[in-house]
Write a protein that holds these residues in place. Structure first.
Motif, PDB file in Angstrom:
ATOM      1  N   ALA A  19     -13.128  65.117 -40.262  1.00 40.34           N
ATOM      2  CA  ALA A  19     -11.932  64.603 -39.580  1.00 40.34           C
ATOM      3  C   ALA A  19     -10.682  64.601 -40.440  1.00 40.34           C
ATOM      4  O   ALA A  19      -9.586  64.375 -39.934  1.00 40.34           O
ATOM      5  N   GLY A  20     -10.831  64.820 -41.732  1.00 41.06           N
ATOM      6  CA  GLY A  20      -9.674  64.847 -42.613  1.00 41.06           C
ATOM      7  C   GLY A  20      -9.341  63.489 -43.198  1.00 41.06           C
ATOM      8  O   GLY A  20      -9.989  62.472 -42.928  1.00 41.06           O
ATOM      9  N   SER A  21      -8.301  63.475 -44.037  1.00 46.13           N
ATOM     10  CA  SER A  21      -7.857  62.277 -44.727  1.00 46.13           C
ATOM     11  C   SER A  21      -6.340  62.222 -44.635  1.00 46.13           C
ATOM     12  O   SER A  21      -5.671  63.268 -44.729  1.00 46.13           O
ATOM     13  N   PRO A  22      -5.764  61.005 -44.412  1.00 43.06           N
ATOM     14  CA  PRO A  22      -6.372  59.662 -44.384  1.00 43.06           C
ATOM     15  C   PRO A  22      -7.270  59.446 -43.155  1.00 43.06           C
ATOM     16  O   PRO A  22      -7.221  60.207 -42.197  1.00 43.06           O
ATOM     17  N   PHE A  23      -8.047  58.351 -43.220  1.00 42.10           N
ATOM     18  CA  PHE A  23      -8.906  57.981 -42.104  1.00 42.10           C
ATOM     19  C   PHE A  23      -8.925  56.469 -41.989  1.00 42.10           C
ATOM     20  O   PHE A  23      -8.641  55.748 -42.964  1.00 42.10           O
ATOM     21  N   THR A  24      -9.252  55.974 -40.806  1.00 47.70           N
ATOM     22  CA  THR A  24      -9.297  54.532 -40.607  1.00 47.70           C
ATOM     23  C   THR A  24     -10.719  54.017 -40.796  1.00 47.70           C
ATOM     24  O   THR A  24     -11.704  54.739 -40.587  1.00 47.70           O
ATOM     25  N   ARG A  25     -10.793  52.762 -41.194  1.00 48.22           N
ATOM     26  CA  ARG A  25     -12.098  52.123 -41.363  1.00 48.22           C
ATOM     27  C   ARG A  25     -12.857  52.119 -40.047  1.00 48.22           C
ATOM     28  O   ARG A  25     -14.075  52.370 -40.022  1.00 48.22           O
ATOM     29  N   GLN A  26     -12.160  51.870 -38.930  1.00 46.26           N
ATOM     30  CA  GLN A  26     -12.829  51.820 -37.633  1.00 46.26           C
ATOM     31  C   GLN A  26     -13.374  53.199 -37.246  1.00 46.26           C
ATOM     32  O   GLN A  26     -14.469  53.306 -36.689  1.00 46.26           O
ATOM     33  N   ALA A  27     -12.599  54.257 -37.531  1.00 45.12           N
ATOM     34  CA  ALA A  27     -13.079  55.604 -37.218  1.00 45.12           C
ATOM     35  C   ALA A  27     -14.337  55.927 -38.029  1.00 45.12           C
ATOM     36  O   ALA A  27     -15.265  56.560 -37.522  1.00 45.12           O
ATOM     37  N   LEU A  28     -14.360  55.472 -39.272  1.00 44.10           N
ATOM     38  CA  LEU A  28     -15.542  55.678 -40.111  1.00 44.10           C
ATOM     39  C   LEU A  28     -16.740  54.929 -39.524  1.00 44.10           C
ATOM     40  O   LEU A  28     -17.854  55.472 -39.463  1.00 44.10           O
ATOM     41  N   ILE A  29     -16.504  53.702 -39.079  1.00 40.25           N
ATOM     42  CA  ILE A  29     -17.584  52.915 -38.472  1.00 40.25           C
ATOM     43  C   ILE A  29     -18.117  53.600 -37.220  1.00 40.25           C
ATOM     44  O   ILE A  29     -19.326  53.747 -37.028  1.00 40.25           O
ATOM     45  N   ASP A  30     -17.195  54.039 -36.356  1.00 37.62           N
ATOM     46  CA  ASP A  30     -17.612  54.679 -35.109  1.00 37.62           C
ATOM     47  C   ASP A  30     -18.410  55.954 -35.367  1.00 37.62           C
ATOM     48  O   ASP A  30     -19.380  56.248 -34.651  1.00 37.62           O
ATOM     49  N   ALA A  31     -18.005  56.706 -36.367  1.00 34.49           N
ATOM     50  CA  ALA A  31     -18.625  58.010 -36.604  1.00 34.49           C
ATOM     51  C   ALA A  31     -19.864  57.947 -37.480  1.00 34.49           C
ATOM     52  O   ALA A  31     -20.787  58.758 -37.313  1.00 34.49           O
ATOM     53  N   GLU A  32     -19.928  56.975 -38.407  1.00 28.51           N
ATOM     54  CA  GLU A  32     -20.941  57.068 -39.458  1.00 28.51           C
ATOM     55  C   GLU A  32     -21.829  55.839 -39.662  1.00 28.51           C
ATOM     56  O   GLU A  32     -22.826  55.940 -40.380  1.00 28.51           O
ATOM     57  N   LEU A  33     -21.500  54.698 -39.041  1.00 32.66           N
ATOM     58  CA  LEU A  33     -22.274  53.505 -39.370  1.00 32.66           C
ATOM     59  C   LEU A  33     -23.751  53.655 -39.012  1.00 32.66           C
ATOM     60  O   LEU A  33     -24.636  53.238 -39.773  1.00 32.66           O
ATOM     61  N   ASP A  34     -24.035  54.266 -37.864  1.00 32.17           N
ATOM     62  CA  ASP A  34     -25.438  54.455 -37.490  1.00 32.17           C
ATOM     63  C   ASP A  34     -26.175  55.322 -38.504  1.00 32.17           C
ATOM     64  O   ASP A  34     -27.334  55.054 -38.847  1.00 32.17           O
ATOM     65  N   ALA A  35     -25.489  56.363 -38.996  1.00 33.77           N
ATOM     66  CA  ALA A  35     -26.119  57.246 -39.983  1.00 33.77           C
ATOM     67  C   ALA A  35     -26.333  56.516 -41.304  1.00 33.77           C
ATOM     68  O   ALA A  35     -27.350  56.710 -41.981  1.00 33.77           O
ATOM     69  N   ILE A  36     -25.382  55.650 -41.666  1.00 35.23           N
ATOM     70  CA  ILE A  36     -25.529  54.877 -42.900  1.00 35.23           C
ATOM     71  C   ILE A  36     -26.741  53.959 -42.806  1.00 35.23           C
ATOM     72  O   ILE A  36     -27.578  53.893 -43.713  1.00 35.23           O
ATOM     73  N   VAL A  37     -26.845  53.273 -41.693  1.00 33.87           N
ATOM     74  CA  VAL A  37     -27.980  52.365 -41.482  1.00 33.87           C
ATOM     75  C   VAL A  37     -29.294  53.146 -41.502  1.00 33.87           C
ATOM     76  O   VAL A  37     -30.303  52.693 -42.066  1.00 33.87           O
ATOM     77  N   ALA A  38     -29.287  54.340 -40.908  1.00 30.22           N
ATOM     78  CA  ALA A  38     -30.502  55.166 -40.916  1.00 30.22           C
ATOM     79  C   ALA A  38     -30.868  55.578 -42.331  1.00 30.22           C
ATOM     80  O   ALA A  38     -32.040  55.596 -42.709  1.00 30.22           O
ATOM     81  N   ASP A  39     -29.857  55.911 -43.130  1.00 26.87           N
ATOM     82  CA  ASP A  39     -30.115  56.348 -44.505  1.00 26.87           C
ATOM     83  C   ASP A  39     -30.708  55.226 -45.359  1.00 26.87           C
ATOM     84  O   ASP A  39     -31.593  55.464 -46.180  1.00 26.87           O
ATOM     85  N   VAL A  40     -30.203  54.005 -45.169  1.00 26.87           N
ATOM     86  CA  VAL A  40     -30.678  52.897 -46.017  1.00 26.87           C
ATOM     87  C   VAL A  40     -31.907  52.211 -45.427  1.00 26.87           C
ATOM     88  O   VAL A  40     -32.577  51.438 -46.115  1.00 26.87           O
ATOM     89  N   GLY A  41     -32.183  52.476 -44.142  1.00 28.65           N
ATOM     90  CA  GLY A  41     -33.386  51.925 -43.525  1.00 28.65           C
ATOM     91  C   GLY A  41     -33.238  50.521 -42.994  1.00 28.65           C
ATOM     92  O   GLY A  41     -34.199  49.938 -42.499  1.00 28.65           O
ATOM     93  N   SER A  42     -32.034  49.933 -43.100  1.00 32.80           N
ATOM     94  CA  SER A  42     -31.837  48.564 -42.612  1.00 32.80           C
ATOM     95  C   SER A  42     -30.351  48.312 -42.405  1.00 32.80           C
ATOM     96  O   SER A  42     -29.518  48.740 -43.206  1.00 32.80           O
ATOM     97  N   ALA A  43     -30.025  47.596 -41.331  1.00 34.41           N
ATOM     98  CA  ALA A  43     -28.634  47.248 -41.068  1.00 34.41           C
ATOM     99  C   ALA A  43     -28.182  46.069 -41.922  1.00 34.41           C
ATOM    100  O   ALA A  43     -27.003  45.902 -42.198  1.00 34.41           O
ATOM    101  N   GLY A  44     -29.141  45.249 -42.357  1.00 33.24           N
ATOM    102  CA  GLY A  44     -28.773  44.052 -43.091  1.00 33.24           C
ATOM    103  C   GLY A  44     -28.154  43.003 -42.174  1.00 33.24           C
ATOM    104  O   GLY A  44     -27.995  43.217 -40.975  1.00 33.24           O
ATOM    105  N   ALA A  45     -27.772  41.889 -42.747  1.00 28.09           N
ATOM    106  CA  ALA A  45     -27.226  40.791 -41.933  1.00 28.09           C
ATOM    107  C   ALA A  45     -25.787  41.053 -41.518  1.00 28.09           C
ATOM    108  O   ALA A  45     -25.383  40.707 -40.414  1.00 28.09           O
TER     109      ALA A  45
END
Length: 380
Positions: A19-45
């Motif tokens: 998507a390029g840079s700069p980027f917003t924190r919300q756009a990162l969350i929308d696009a990547e948070l699920d993948a991050i959680v999958a990579d670490v194996g847990s969403a945490g609290a």
């Protein structure tokens, strides 16, 4: 599993590449948070707070700049590898791939996998080939020497394989073992498969999972070794090492004895223990085959331990093949050297039509190795 620091850095790199840079924190969350959680194996609290903490960590490292409230700018280079890591990994391949990989030399991948690949550089990987009709699964190992931009395709990368490290395991290891994924890092805490991680073309793997898979794939049966009266006993004898606890299987993968055992098993399976040039299939009373597994391009010259660089030959024919008295055309025609002092006798030994019996499909000898043998070994 990746740590939060590793997963967030990988996610930011992917997002900036897409998507390029700069980027917003919300756009990162929308696009990547699920993948991050999958990579670490847990969403945490508090996954959002954890993400914010890791973004601050990237700012402290100089990889991110604060551009505006909730907006970040990438300050690093996407071509630079991630911080040096020592993770082992899995490379997923398939006959459907458009990348024309040569697994013993390189693995081609897109920029979205660069963070994962960078963490694996310098370490061992397992090749996995998923199949809908039935598992091939995990079938080979290799060591990644380095990651470089692909000189043939802009925006792509190559994982360059360390010469001589590629090895096809003696047996394929199915994706599941005893009803459970053999790669435990693909499971969520509840024991169910993490599909997001399982479909990653390049992923890190724990030492425990690596050792489990390689242990299941290595052949240790003595009936596949050459006879005890083999004229080169140094190649087949190995000192018994007393048990000293768990051992990293990667330390075994450089052993010539271990590698020869896997190579012999693969080649003899494909050729049904039958000499490709004579048709002889001699089995002794103990079930041991007389046929040997010959490297077409020699190990000393960098020939890989893969079935397409192998051919099953009887002892006499193997001796002649290694000394350049006999070779093969790409089509399988048997070539006899002018230096053979008993052409008539050799002609009676091989198939009457002068053609070798070679397997088809992905197991057929690679023309590159046959050409090498004719050029470097054969006395025409």
């Amino acid at each position: 599993m990746a740590s939060w620091s590793e997963a967030v850095e990988a996610a930011v790199r992917r997002h900036v590449a897409a998507a390029g840079s700069p980027f917003t924190r919300q756009a990162l969350i929308d696009a990547e948070l699920d993948a991050i959680v999958a990579d670490v194996g847990s969403a945490g609290a508090t996954p959002h707070q954890t993400l914010s903490r890791e973004l601050q960590h990237l700012r402290d490292m100089g990889l991110l700049e604060f551009f505006a409230p909730g907006v970040y700018r990438w300050a690093g280079s996407l071509d630079e590898p991630m911080r040096a890591g020592t993770s082992k990994g899995v490379f997923v391949v398939g006959s459907h791939s458009i990348y024309q990989d040569e697994p013993e030399r390189f693995y081609r991948f897109g920029p979205q996998w660069l963070p994962n690949a960078s963490r694996i550089a310098g370490n061992w990987i397992i090749y996995q080939e998923p199949r809908r009709a039935g598992p091939r699964g995990y079938y080979a190992v290799a060591k990644v020497e380095r990651i470089v931009p692909d000189p043939a395709t802009e925006g792509m990368y190559l994982a360059v394989i360390e010469p001589g490290s590629y090895l096809e395991l003696g047996r394929d290891v199915a994706f599941q073992f005893d009803g459970k994924a053999v790669e435990r890092g693909l499971l969520n805490p509840d024991g169910r498969l993490n599909n997001g991680r399982a479909v990653q073309s390049i992923r890190t793997i724990s030492d425990e999972d690596f050792n489990r898979i390689v242990g299941l794939g290595l052949i240790e049966d003595e009936d596949l070794l050459p006879r005890v009266d083999d004229p080169m006993p140094a190649r087949v004898q190995e000192e018994h090492i007393p048990w000293e606890g768990p051992v990293d299987r990667a330390t075994m993968l450089v052993s010539r004895t271990v590698r020869d055992r896997q190579f012999r098993k693969r080649v003899l399976d494909v050729y049904d223990c039958r000499c490709a040039l004579t048709g002889m299939k001699l089995i002794n009373g103990g079930g041991r085959a007389e046929a040997q597994a010959a490297h077409i391009k020699s190990v000393a010259a960098g020939g890989p331990d893969r079935v397409t660089n192998g051919i099953a030959l009887s002892g006499t024919v193997h001796w002649m093949f290694d000394r350049g008295l006999i070779s093969l055309s790409d089509e399988g025609a048997i070539l006899l050297s002018r230096k053979i002092n008993d052409i008539e006798g050799v002609s009676k030994l091989i198939y009457p039509n002068g053609r070798a019996r070679l397997p088809g499909g992905v197991s057929r000898p690679d023309a590159r190795y046959l050409e090498w043998h004719r050029r470097e070994c054969f006395h025409a």
